[in-house]
Design a protein around this motif. Structure first.
Motif, PDB file in Angstrom:
ATOM      1  N   TYR A  62       0.833  -1.210   0.000  1.00 36.75           N
ATOM      2  CA  TYR A  62       0.000   0.000   0.000  1.00 36.75           C
ATOM      3  C   TYR A  62       0.869   1.262   0.000  1.00 36.75           C
ATOM      4  O   TYR A  62       0.633   2.203  -0.754  1.00 36.75           O
ATOM      5  N   THR A  63       1.874   1.274   0.875  1.00 32.92           N
ATOM      6  CA  THR A  63       2.749   2.448   0.993  1.00 32.92           C
ATOM      7  C   THR A  63       3.456   2.727  -0.330  1.00 32.92           C
ATOM      8  O   THR A  63       3.504   3.870  -0.801  1.00 32.92           O
ATOM      9  N   PHE A  64       3.994   1.682  -0.919  1.00 35.70           N
ATOM     10  CA  PHE A  64       4.694   1.820  -2.203  1.00 35.70           C
ATOM     11  C   PHE A  64       3.770   2.391  -3.274  1.00 35.70           C
ATOM     12  O   PHE A  64       4.122   3.342  -3.999  1.00 35.70           O
ATOM     13  N   LEU A  65       2.559   1.840  -3.399  1.00 33.48           N
ATOM     14  CA  LEU A  65       1.626   2.269  -4.438  1.00 33.48           C
ATOM     15  C   LEU A  65       1.177   3.716  -4.229  1.00 33.48           C
ATOM     16  O   LEU A  65       1.113   4.504  -5.182  1.00 33.48           O
ATOM     17  N   ILE A  66       0.859   4.060  -2.987  1.00 33.03           N
ATOM     18  CA  ILE A  66       0.415   5.431  -2.700  1.00 33.03           C
ATOM     19  C   ILE A  66       1.505   6.436  -3.062  1.00 33.03           C
ATOM     20  O   ILE A  66       1.244   7.456  -3.712  1.00 33.03           O
TER      21      ILE A  66
END
Length: 507
Positions: A439-443
Motif C-alpha cells: 500500500y505504501t509503495f503504491l500510494i
C-alpha cells in the motif's frame, strides 16, 4: 472515466476523476476490500463456517451481549443443521481470534449441540483469545473450569504465561508456574524451561535468571535451558552475557551446539562486528559444532545488507568447501547476492542447474529473487515469464513480493496502465491481500505520477483493512490532494493522522 468511492466520513460519496491515461477497473478496489487470508477449509466446512459467521456478525454490534449472540446461534436454522466437528469449531475460533465475546459464544453454542465435546485445542485457543484481549478475570474463570474437568495441559499453561508476560505481567506468569501442582502438572525441567523461555522472549532475562537461580537446586537445567538464555541475552543485545552463558553451559557438562553459536553470530551480525563473527565461525569449524547452512546464510544476509556482495560470495564459497549441505534458504540468498553483484548468468545457472541437480526445492522466494534480478536489470519479459512458470508448475504460488519488482518497473517507465493490470491480477487471479509495504509503495508512486486520486482510494482501502499508514505517506498524500483542491480528502487524511496519533519518525 469516473469512479464513485464511498467515503468513511458521514457515508458521503466523493466523485473522483482519475487521469484519462489510467484505466483500472473499479472492481479492483472492491476486490481489495474483500480479499483476505483464510485457513484452508473443505468446501462443506467453508459453507458452514460462513453461515455461522453471518449469524454472529450479520446483526451484531459492540453493544450486543453474549446471551443475545448465543440466543441467535441457538435459534438459527442454518446453525442447527451444521455437521459440527472439532475442525469447524477451531476454524470459527480462529476467525474470532480478535473478538473474545463471539469466540466464547461459539464455544457455548457448540457445547449445547448434542454429542459434541470440545477438544483440548479448542479450550486452549479460547484461553489464548481471552489472554490476548487482557480479559484476565474471564480467562481465570475459564481456566478454573478446565481445572475442574482436568483439561489443563502444559500447552494451556504456556499460553497463559505468554499472554501475561507479553502484557508486562511477568509476576503473574511466575505465579502460574508456582501453581502447577494445583493443575496436576509437575514442576520439572520442561515446565521450568517453558517459564524461562516466556520471560526471555519478553526481554525479562534478568528476571528469568533470578528464577533459575532459585529453582536449579531442585530442578536440573539441561542444554536447552542455557540456549534459552543465550537467545535471551542476544535479543537484549547483551552478547557478552551470552558468551558467559556458553562457558557456564560447558561448566555444567553440556557442549554448545550449532544453535548456541549461530544465535551469537546473528547478534554480532546485527552489530556489524564481522571480526567477532569470523572468530566465532572459526571456533565452530575447529570444534565439534560445525556451522550449518543457517549459520552461513545468516552471515551472507548481513553482509548483503551492508552491500558487501563480494564478501558474501566468499562466505558461500567457504561453506561449499566445508562440505556443509546447502538448503533452499541458502540458495535463495546466493541468488540474491549474485544478482546484486551483477552476475546474472551465475544466478541463472544456480536456479536452472545447480539446485535441480542437488535436489534442493525451489520455492516462492527463489522465484522472487530471480524476478527481482530481471526487473533490476530491465529484463521484465523474463520476469513475467517466471510468473507464468510459477502458475503453470503448481510448485509454489506468487505472493505480493513477487509483484513488487514488476510494479516498480512499470512506474519506472511510466506505464500506469500496466500497474493496473498487475494489481488486478494479484487481487482477482491470485486472491492476494495487499500488505502495509505494498500500500505504501503504491500510494507514494501514484502521488509521484500525479494520480493522487488513485493514491487516495488506496489510502482508504488501507484504513479499512486496519493497516496504519506511515507518517511520511500521510504527509505526501496530504500535500498532493491539497494541490488538486480535494478538500474533503485532505480533511479525512488530517483526521486519520490525529485519530491514530501518527508522529513524525525519529531522526
Amino acid at each position: 472515466m469516473s469512479w464513485l468511492v464511498k467515503s468513511r466520513i458521514g457515508n458521503k460519496l466523493l466523485r473522483l476523476k482519475p487521469s484519462a491515461s489510467f484505466d483500472l477497473s473499479s472492481a479492483l478496489i472492491e476486490n481489495l476490500s474483500t480479499s483476505s487470508e483464510r485457513l484452508p477449509e473443505t468446501l462443506d466446512e467453508s459453507s458452514q463456517s460462513e453461515d455461522i459467521w453471518n449469524v454472529i456478525v450479520g446483526k451484531a454490534g459492540d453493544r450486543v451481549s453474549e446471551d443475545e449472540v448465543f440466543h441467535r446461534l441457538s435459534n438459527d436454522e442454518s446453525c442447527n443443521s451444521v455437521n459440527l466437528s472439532d475442525g469447524l469449531v477451531h476454524k470459527l475460533l480462529h476467525r474470532f481470534r480478535d473478538d473474545w465475546k463471539s469466540a466464547l459464544c461459539v464455544l457455548k453454542w457448540a457445547e449445547s449441540c448434542k454429542g459434541h465435546k470440545h477438544s483440548s485445542d479448542s479450550y486452549d485457543m479460547a484461553v489464548d483469545i481471552l489472554g490476548k484481549a487482557k480479559k484476565w478475570d474471564r480467562m481465570k474463570e475459564f481456566v478454573e473450569r478446565m481445572k475442574r474437568d482436568k483439561l489443563v495441559t502444559l500447552n494451556t499453561i504456556a499460553k497463559i504465561m505468554r499472554r501475561f508476560a507479553g502484557a508486562g505481567e511477568w509476576e503473574e506468569a511466575v505465579n502460574i508456574f508456582d501453581k502447577l501442582g494445583e493443575f496436576g502438572l509437575e514442576k520439572n525441567t520442561e515446565s521450568m524451561n517453558l517459564l524461562l523461555d516466556t520471560l526471555c522472549k519478553e526481554k525479562r532475562v534478568e528476571q528469568a535468571r533470578e528464577v533459575l537461580l532459585e529453582l536449579k537446586s531442585h530442578i536440573t537445567p539441561n542444554a536447552h535451558t542455557f540456549n534459552i538464555f543465550i537467545h535471551g541475552w542476544c535479543k537484549a543485545n547483551r552478547v557478552e552475557e551470552a558468551l558467559w552463558t556458553i562457558q557456564e553451559m560447558k561448566g555444567h557438562g553440556f557442549r554448545p551446539c550449532v544453535i548456541s553459536y549461530t544465535t551469537i553470530i546473528r547478534c554480532y551480525c546485527q552489530q556489524s562486528d564481522f571480526i567477532k563473527v569470523y572468530e566465532i565461525l572459526s571456533e565452530m569449524e575447529a570444534n565439534e559444532s560445525p556451522p550449518n547452512s543457517i549459520t552461513y546464510t545468516t552471515i551472507m544476509s548481513s553482509l548483503n545488507a551492508q552491500k558487501e556482495f563480494e564478501e558474501s560470495l566468499r562466505v558461500a564459497t567457504r561453506m561449499k568447501r566445508s562440505g556443509c549441505e546447502p538448503d533452499t534458504l541458502f540458495y535463495n540468498c546466493l541468488i540474491h547476492t549474485l544478482a546484486r553483484a551483477g552476475r546474472l548468468e551465475e544466478a541463472e545457472r544456480v536456479f536452472r542447474v545447480e539446485m535441480p541437480e542437488l535436489g534442493v526445492s525451489i520455492n516462492t522466494s527463489t522465484y522472487n529473487s530471480m524476478i527481482a534480478m530481471y526487473c533490476h536489470h530491465d529484463e521484465e519479459e523474463k520476469a513475467v515469464e517466471l510468473v507464468k512458470e510459477m502458475e503453470s508448475s503448481k510448485l509454489c504460488d506468487p505472493d505480493v513480493h513477487t509483484y513488487h519488482p514488476l510494479l516498480r518497473s512499470c512506474f519506472k517507465r511510466g506505464d500506469v496502465v500496466e500497474v493496473g493490470r498487475f494489481l488486478k491480477e494479484m487481487v482477482t487471479k491470485h486472491h492476494l491481500s495487499l500488505d502495509e509495504s505494498t500500500y505504501t509503495f503504491l500510494i507514494q508512486r501514484f502521488c509521484r505520477a500525479n494520480i493522487c486520486e488513485w493514491a487516495y482510494c488506496l489510502f482508504e482501502e488501507m484504513i479499512s483493512q486496519d493497516i496504519t499508514p506511515r507518517h511520511r505517506t500521510c504527509l505526501l498524500l496530504l500535500e498532493e490532494v491539497k494541490k488538486k483542491n480535494m478538500h474533503e480528502s485532505a480533511e479525512r487524511i488530517e483526521h486519520i493522522m490525529k485519530t491514530v496519533k501518527l508522529t513524525a519518525p525519529v531522526k
